[in-house]
Structures are given as C-alpha cells and as structure tokens.
Design a protein around this motif. Structure first.
Motif, PDB file in Angstrom:
ATOM      1  N   GLN A 158       5.135   0.930   4.754  1.00 37.06           N
ATOM      2  CA  GLN A 158       4.752   2.220   5.498  1.00 37.06           C
ATOM      3  C   GLN A 158       5.575   2.461   6.926  1.00 37.06           C
ATOM      4  O   GLN A 158       6.225   3.387   7.156  1.00 37.06           O
ATOM      5  CB  GLN A 158       3.210   2.340   5.956  1.00 37.06           C
ATOM      6  CG  GLN A 158       2.239   2.290   4.592  1.00 37.06           C
ATOM      7  CD  GLN A 158       2.636   3.122   3.731  1.00 37.06           C
ATOM      8  OE1 GLN A 158       2.966   4.192   3.941  1.00 37.06           O
ATOM      9  NE2 GLN A 158       2.440   2.870   2.431  1.00 37.06           N
ATOM     10  N   ARG A 211      -3.567   8.436   2.476  1.00 33.79           N
ATOM     11  CA  ARG A 211      -3.397   7.032   1.456  1.00 33.79           C
ATOM     12  C   ARG A 211      -2.701   6.010   2.760  1.00 33.79           C
ATOM     13  O   ARG A 211      -3.194   4.960   2.908  1.00 33.79           O
ATOM     14  CB  ARG A 211      -2.484   7.381   0.516  1.00 33.79           C
ATOM     15  CG  ARG A 211      -2.438   6.133  -0.555  1.00 33.79           C
ATOM     16  CD  ARG A 211      -1.978   6.440  -1.672  1.00 33.79           C
ATOM     17  NE  ARG A 211      -0.404   7.230  -1.547  1.00 33.79           N
ATOM     18  CZ  ARG A 211      -0.389   8.490  -1.959  1.00 33.79           C
ATOM     19  NH1 ARG A 211      -1.190   9.145  -2.251  1.00 33.79           N
ATOM     20  NH2 ARG A 211       0.852   8.678  -1.735  1.00 33.79           N
ATOM     21  N   SER A 212      -1.696   6.495   3.481  1.00 27.26           N
ATOM     22  CA  SER A 212      -0.963   5.547   4.233  1.00 27.26           C
ATOM     23  C   SER A 212      -2.014   5.058   5.446  1.00 27.26           C
ATOM     24  O   SER A 212      -2.062   3.964   5.693  1.00 27.26           O
ATOM     25  CB  SER A 212       0.203   6.151   4.786  1.00 27.26           C
ATOM     26  OG  SER A 212       1.052   6.364   3.830  1.00 27.26           O
ATOM     27  N   ARG A 213      -2.893   6.069   5.991  1.00 30.27           N
ATOM     28  CA  ARG A 213      -3.611   5.804   7.085  1.00 30.27           C
ATOM     29  C   ARG A 213      -4.623   4.663   6.605  1.00 30.27           C
ATOM     30  O   ARG A 213      -4.959   3.779   7.286  1.00 30.27           O
ATOM     31  CB  ARG A 213      -4.249   6.995   7.550  1.00 30.27           C
ATOM     32  CG  ARG A 213      -5.189   6.713   8.624  1.00 30.27           C
ATOM     33  CD  ARG A 213      -5.557   7.992   9.589  1.00 30.27           C
ATOM     34  NE  ARG A 213      -6.523   8.895   8.489  1.00 30.27           N
ATOM     35  CZ  ARG A 213      -7.105   9.775   8.760  1.00 30.27           C
ATOM     36  NH1 ARG A 213      -7.219  10.406  10.151  1.00 30.27           N
ATOM     37  NH2 ARG A 213      -8.026  10.497   7.904  1.00 30.27           N
ATOM     38  N   ASN A 249      -2.870   1.182   6.363  1.00 28.87           N
ATOM     39  CA  ASN A 249      -2.725   0.618   7.722  1.00 28.87           C
ATOM     40  C   ASN A 249      -3.835   0.576   8.487  1.00 28.87           C
ATOM     41  O   ASN A 249      -3.934  -0.572   9.206  1.00 28.87           O
ATOM     42  CB  ASN A 249      -1.846   1.753   8.429  1.00 28.87           C
ATOM     43  CG  ASN A 249      -0.489   1.701   8.240  1.00 28.87           C
ATOM     44  OD1 ASN A 249       0.184   2.800   7.880  1.00 28.87           O
ATOM     45  ND2 ASN A 249       0.316   0.733   7.928  1.00 28.87           N
ATOM     46  N   TRP A 271      -0.088   8.470  11.644  1.00 29.81           N
ATOM     47  CA  TRP A 271      -0.522   9.330  10.607  1.00 29.81           C
ATOM     48  C   TRP A 271      -1.651  10.298  11.295  1.00 29.81           C
ATOM     49  O   TRP A 271      -1.598  11.431  10.573  1.00 29.81           O
ATOM     50  CB  TRP A 271      -1.215   8.355   9.397  1.00 29.81           C
ATOM     51  CG  TRP A 271      -0.347   7.485   9.163  1.00 29.81           C
ATOM     52  CD1 TRP A 271      -0.261   6.158   8.819  1.00 29.81           C
ATOM     53  CD2 TRP A 271       0.870   7.950   8.118  1.00 29.81           C
ATOM     54  NE1 TRP A 271       0.735   5.731   8.172  1.00 29.81           N
ATOM     55  CE2 TRP A 271       1.647   6.686   7.713  1.00 29.81           C
ATOM     56  CE3 TRP A 271       1.698   9.004   8.025  1.00 29.81           C
ATOM     57  CZ2 TRP A 271       2.947   6.599   7.132  1.00 29.81           C
ATOM     58  CZ3 TRP A 271       2.765   8.896   7.443  1.00 29.81           C
ATOM     59  CH2 TRP A 271       3.472   7.915   6.900  1.00 29.81           C
ATOM     60  N   SER A 305       1.356  -2.501   4.382  1.00 26.68           N
ATOM     61  CA  SER A 305       1.562  -1.803   5.554  1.00 26.68           C
ATOM     62  C   SER A 305       2.809  -1.927   5.978  1.00 26.68           C
ATOM     63  O   SER A 305       3.204  -0.410   6.717  1.00 26.68           O
ATOM     64  CB  SER A 305       0.488  -2.692   6.594  1.00 26.68           C
ATOM     65  OG  SER A 305      -0.942  -2.757   6.193  1.00 26.68           O
TER      66      SER A 305
END
Length: 677
Positions: free
Chosen positions: A86, A442-444, A447, A424, A83
């Motif tokens: 990011q 993907r990042s959301r 996180n 995001w 996380s």
C-alpha cells in the motif's frame, strides 16, 4: 602525468558517468529483487536458528513451541508485506516509512522513523556479514581465528561494489541470491521427499542432549509466555529489510509503483516458503542449537573445543550427507554469499534515505551528492565505516549483535502503518467515487491491522531485548534524532541569516578598499602577491611584515629599498615572537578605526607536489587565514606560487592569458594585454 590515486579509483569503481546516464541505472524486477530483497530472503538462514536458540534455554522441553512461534512470524510477515504494498502505491517517490510518517504524523515523527531506520540499516550490515562469516566457519572451522578480519574485509568489498553503481552491483549480486534461493528450495524439497519415503534426515546435534539453564526447565504460566514472546521477537529478524523496496521505488523501471509492488510480493512469498521449509526441516531433523556448546551433553570432545554448526549447515549435512557431498558445500557457499550480500539491501536503503534527509536539511548536504558512478557515495562510505566499527567492537559475534537488531525496523513499521491509516482517512473524507472509497476502506483495514500487530511486536521486542543490549540501539536512535534536529536548526539559521531583506542596503559598496600584502621575505612569491594586489586596484595598498628577528627585518627593509618597491612597508613589532596575533590585531584595529572600509589581505602561498611538503610550508598562512576569516569586513586572498615539485598545466590553453613559459618569446609591444582582475 600519471596519477596513482586516480588510477586506483578508476580500477575500483570504474569510469565516471555523466548525469544524463542516470536512466541507464534503473532496475528491472529481476535485478531489483536481489538488490532490495536480499536481506529478508537471507534472514531465513538465521531466523529459525534464533528461535531455537531462545527455546533451548530450558533444554529440549520447549521446542514444541517452535511451530507456533514460526506461524506467528509468518502471519506477521504477510501483514507487513501487504501493508508496504500500500505504501509503494500511495507514495511512489521513495522515502518509504519516512515520507509516510512525515506527511501524515509530522516532521518530528518522521525523524523518529528516519533515525530508527538508519540505525537498523547499520545493524543489517553488521548482522548479515557476521552471520555469513559464521557459515563460512561452519564449513571451514580453521578460519575461526580470522572472524573479525573476514567480516571487515567483506564490508569493504561490499562498499567497493556499491560505489560502482546500483545496476552494476545488482548484476554482481543477482547470481548468488538466485543460487541461494534455488539451493534452499532444493534442500527443503529433498528433505521433505526423504520424509515421505520414510528416510527422514537426522541432524548431527540430534544425538546431543541439552542441559537447561538453571531454573529454566520448569517454566510455566507467565514465564512460559515470556519465553515464547522472546523467541517470537528473535524470529522477527526474518522481517528485516522488508521496507527497503518502498524506500527504493525511484530506482525501478517504469511503471515504478507496479514493478516495486510486484517485487515485494515475490519477495514475501519466497521468504515465507523458505522460512517455513527450514523450520519444518529443523524440527524433523531434531536440530539442537544452543547459546554455548557447553550446554550440549554427549559431545565427542571437550565443549570448549567444539564449534557448533549453524542450523543451515546441520540441515544441509543431514539432507545431502555432510562433508562428503558437494551439495553441502554448495549450500554453505550460497548461504554465506547471500548473507554477506544481504548487507547490500542496507547499502542501497541507507544512502537513499540519507540523501532524502540531506535534501530536507536533516543531514549534511554531502549525503545528497552523487558520486562518479551516480551512486550516493558518501552515504555508502559512511555506512561501511560505522558497520565495520561495530563488527570490530563486537568481534563479529551474531548473538551479541542480534540484540541490537530489529528494534528500529519495527518502530518504523508501526509509525508508517499509523500514518497510512491517517492517509486513507483523508482520502475517504475527500473522495466521492464508490470504487475508490471501497479500495481505500480495504487498504485502511490492511494498514490498521499492520499497525496493531507491529506495535505489539515492538512492545515485545522492547520487553525481551532491552536489557540484553537493545537499549544501545534506542540510545543511538535518540542521539541520531537529536543530531538531525540540530543540523536542521543550523541550516535554517544560516538560511535566515543569508536571506535578503533589503537588496539596496545589503549591496552597499564599502567606502574604500584597503589592501594589505603579508610579507616574510622579498622573493618571487612576494613580488607576485604585490603584483596581484595592484591588479585589484585597491584604494590604498601597503605591505605588512612581522618583526620576529631584528636582523631579518633590517635585511628585508634594505632589499625593499634596493628593489625600489613602490608599495610602503609597515613593520609590526612582536616581542613574544608571534606572527598571527600582531597581524590579526592590526587588521582589527584598522577595521575599528574605519568600519565602513573593507580590508583585502593578500597572502603568498607555496603550491607543493608531495604530501610531505605540506608539512614544511604554509603553516603560518593557514593559521592566519583561519583567524582572519572570523573578522567581519575582511577578505582573504591566497596568491599561489607553484614550486617545481607541483604539477604544471603545460597545455597553453590551460595557462593564464598572457602568461609566458620560460624559453618562450615575450609578446611584442602593442600585443593585447591580459584583462585586469
């Protein structure tokens, strides 16, 4: 002239650096790792110990939960590291959780994170140093009586090293950190190899039984669940300091974000490997670690005289052969060093965050000022003072301090991950590129998972540690939050009050300037003050004295006439022998009678060369200035007179234009006069 304080300062922190040299302090990855990641790496030395400490309240019956608790800690560490990678890419300007939350959840939420992190940084220093001292005492028990003195001394040493600058402290701390990593991996590898060959290491405490606390040996259902959750919360100390890299991205060499993300990944992998290895060895060697030595049974001596070795010390002794092996002392020395140096993570994170908060007007402006070595010196000193006070207050006891720990860091973890989810969401709402949207999705997810897991841990920590002392950390964070809000309100109010609305109206000159020279006796300092006052060319000028002793006043008046001083002398009566009150009252009465006039008060002052001389001079002047400064329309001007003990500016270029030293010829008539002030 030799200046002892300056010489000592240069000896401790080195030569002053120019602002242009800031680029030379940027860090390569090999130095950034020990500087910003020493805390999560070193927490391996006590995270397993804290898990065992909780589980042994029921004797040895619940030690089977250790692998499950450790697995949960590892899973959480992986999620948090992913996380924060990011965060590093999305917000490379530094500020970490504070910036993420402030931008996405609002300034008030950002201040919650800032207050939590500042408290946690203080606790990082206290816990790391106390744990390091514990390991020193495990190797050298005779030092047990000097625990607090050692801890406070190490904090002072860390402060001095960090005042020398980030890069220089990194060079000093890199070797111990890499030595610790190497020593721990060697111990883990050696222990596991011995297991493979059928010669499993056995800890000294394996021979001792553990007496369960009353009623804790038969926990089941909800009680067992709470015990496991409490052990998990204690084991989460392994995650402290993970966010420091995201706060310190500006300190990395370019490309900053990529280098910071790489350093964070290396830190995460290394910490997981060491934590898993230490926990596995502790179970294999049957390490028993309890809150009080009197909970152990089968001790060779009375429990009150028995000092438990730390888990790391027991493992090193079982793997390498105890005090007969040099490697035992290498492990202990490396562990003690890295635990003490782990506080360096806070010594870098705290000043950086404090400087950002000061820039945003939530902390005093001084926190944003760089010192001689381009480090945020005021933040470093403030952290050392508070952490040293905590160590003294809690007698450098790790068990007492640990309950105040990790609450703040999981508050910032949770809010920052929620903020990143919102970040995001905004990216997805405005971005049309398919590849960018896929990466944002993907990042959301990463996180979002981080937000859920860290929120769960935060609840667990609150439930299991609140009554054991964590409430103090909550109170400290709340008070800090209120203080920062108050500081911001003050700065905003000052800015509003000083804001120019109508330049013409607010730059109107006073009708006239009335000059007042305060006089006690007619001597050189008084004559200089009169000369300076005349050089300012006020519209009217008078000398004012306060009559405390009638004989002194008559003598002053006589000398005034004798010297034919052209400035009129006014005498203020003081039946109660006060000096300040009659002068202030006189100035205020003049202001009331002529509100459009300005009053310039000239005060002769002595400049002395020794600290003790300050106690003998200028007390009345200081008090007068402090009172007059609160009177609108009054300017207070100090006119210094350097006594013989005061340091002199002997170089001609440093003297005032036209000034003549004793023994030098006076300028010929027609020579250029100094400009009037």
């Amino acid at each position: 002239m030799f200046n002892l304080p300056q010489a000592l300062k240069r000896l401790v922190i080195g030569r002053a650096m120019r602002s242009e040299e800031l680029g030379e302090t940027l860090l390569p990855k090999r130095l950034a790792l020990p500087i910003f990641a020493s805390d999560p790496l070193s927490s391996v030395a006590y995270a397993t110990q804290e898990i065992l400490l909780v589980l042994t309240v029921g004797g040895t019956a619940f030690l089977y939960l250790t692998p499950w608790v450790a697995a949960a800690v590892v899973a959480l560490m992986v999620v948090v590291v992913a996380s924060y990678r990011q965060v590093v890419h999305a917000y490379p300007s530094g500020g970490g959780s504070y910036e993420v939350v402030s931008r996405n959840l609002g300034p008030s939420s950002g201040l919650v994170v800032a207050a939590s992190l500042l408290v946690d940084y203080v606790m990082t220093v206290a816990v790391s140093v106390a744990s390091g001292v514990d390991n020193i005492i495990s190797a050298l028990p005779s030092l047990a009586d000097y625990r607090v003195l050692l801890a406070v001394g190490f904090v002072a040493l860390l402060m001095a090293m960090n005042l020398r600058g980030v890069r220089e402290s990194g060079n000093a701390f890199a070797a111990p950190t890499y030595l610790f990593i190497g020593a721990m991996l060697l111990m883990i590898a050696t222990g596991l190899v011995r297991v493979l060959f059928g010669d499993a290491p056995v800890a000294e405490s394996a021979a001792f039984g553990v007496e369960p606390e009353h009623g804790k040996d038969a926990l089941a259902g909800l009680g067992l669940l709470l015990l496991g959750l409490r052990a998990f919360a204690s084991g989460c100390t392994a995650l402290t300091g993970v966010e420091a890299i995201s706060n310190g991205v500006p300190a990395f060499r370019a490309p900053k974000s990529r280098n910071a993300a790489t350093t964070m990944a290396v830190m995460g992998i290394t910490a997981v490997v060491m934590f898993v290895g230490v926990t596995a060895l502790a179970l294999i060697a049957k390490v028993h670690y309890v809150d009080s030595a009197c909970q152990l049974t089968g001790l060779p001596t009375d429990c009150t005289g028995y000092t438990q070795q730390t888990v790391i010390a027991q493992l090193a002794a079982s793997v390498f052969g105890g005090s007969d092996s040099i490697l035992f002392y290498v492990i202990q020395a490396a562990t003690a060093l890295v635990l003490i140096l782990a506080a360096n993570t806070a010594f870098n994170g705290f000043p950086l965050l404090a400087s950002i908060l000061a820039e945003h007007r939530y902390l005093p402006r001084q926190m944003h000022t760089r010192g001689d070595r381009l480090a945020f010196s005021n933040g470093i000193i403030a952290l050392a003072v508070v952490a040293g006070g905590l160590l003294w207050l809690y007698k450098a006891d790790v068990t007492s301090l640990i309950h105040l720990y990790i609450l703040g860091v999981f508050t910032s973890f949770t809010l920052s991950q929620i903020g990143m989810v919102r970040h995001w969401n905004r990216v997805l709402a405005s971005e049309g590129d398919g590849a960018v949207r896929a990466a944002a999705h993907r990042s959301r997810v990463i996180n979002g998972l981080g937000a859920v897991t860290t929120a769960l841990v935060l609840v667990i920590v609150l439930l299991t540690k609140f009554t054991q002392g964590a409430w103090l950390a909550v109170v400290a964070a709340v008070l800090l939050w209120l203080m920062m809000r108050g500081i911001r309100r003050h700065y905003d109010a000052v800015a509003d009050e000083l804001a120019v609305q109508d330049p013409r109206e607010e730059s109107v000159r006073p009708s006239k300037v009335h000059g007042i020279v305060l006089v006690s006796k007619l001597h050189k300092a008084t004559l200089r003050a009169l000369g300076y006052a005349e050089a300012f060319s006020p519209d009217t000028l008078e000398a004012v004295t306060v009559s405390v002793e009638q004989d002194d006043t008559r003598e002053l008046a006589a000398r005034w006439q004798e010297f034919d001083v052209q400035v009129p002398l006014k005498v203020l009566d003081s039946p109660y022998r006060e000096i300040t009150k009659p002068v202030v009252q006189y100035v205020r009465e003049y202001r009331r009678s002529s509100p459009r006039d300005a009053v310039a008060v000239f005060i002769p002052e002595y400049v002395v060369g020794h600290w003790w001389e300050h106690l003998l001079h200028n007390q009345s002047a200081l008090w007068l200035k402090s009172r007059l400064l609160f009177t609108p329309g009054v300017m207070v001007i100090s006119v210094p007179w350097q006594l013989s003990s005061a340091p002199r500016a002997d170089h001609p270029a440093r003297r005032a234009p036209g000034a003549v030293r004793r023994g030098e010829p006076t300028p010929a008539r027609g020579a250029r006069e100094p400009e009037r002030l």
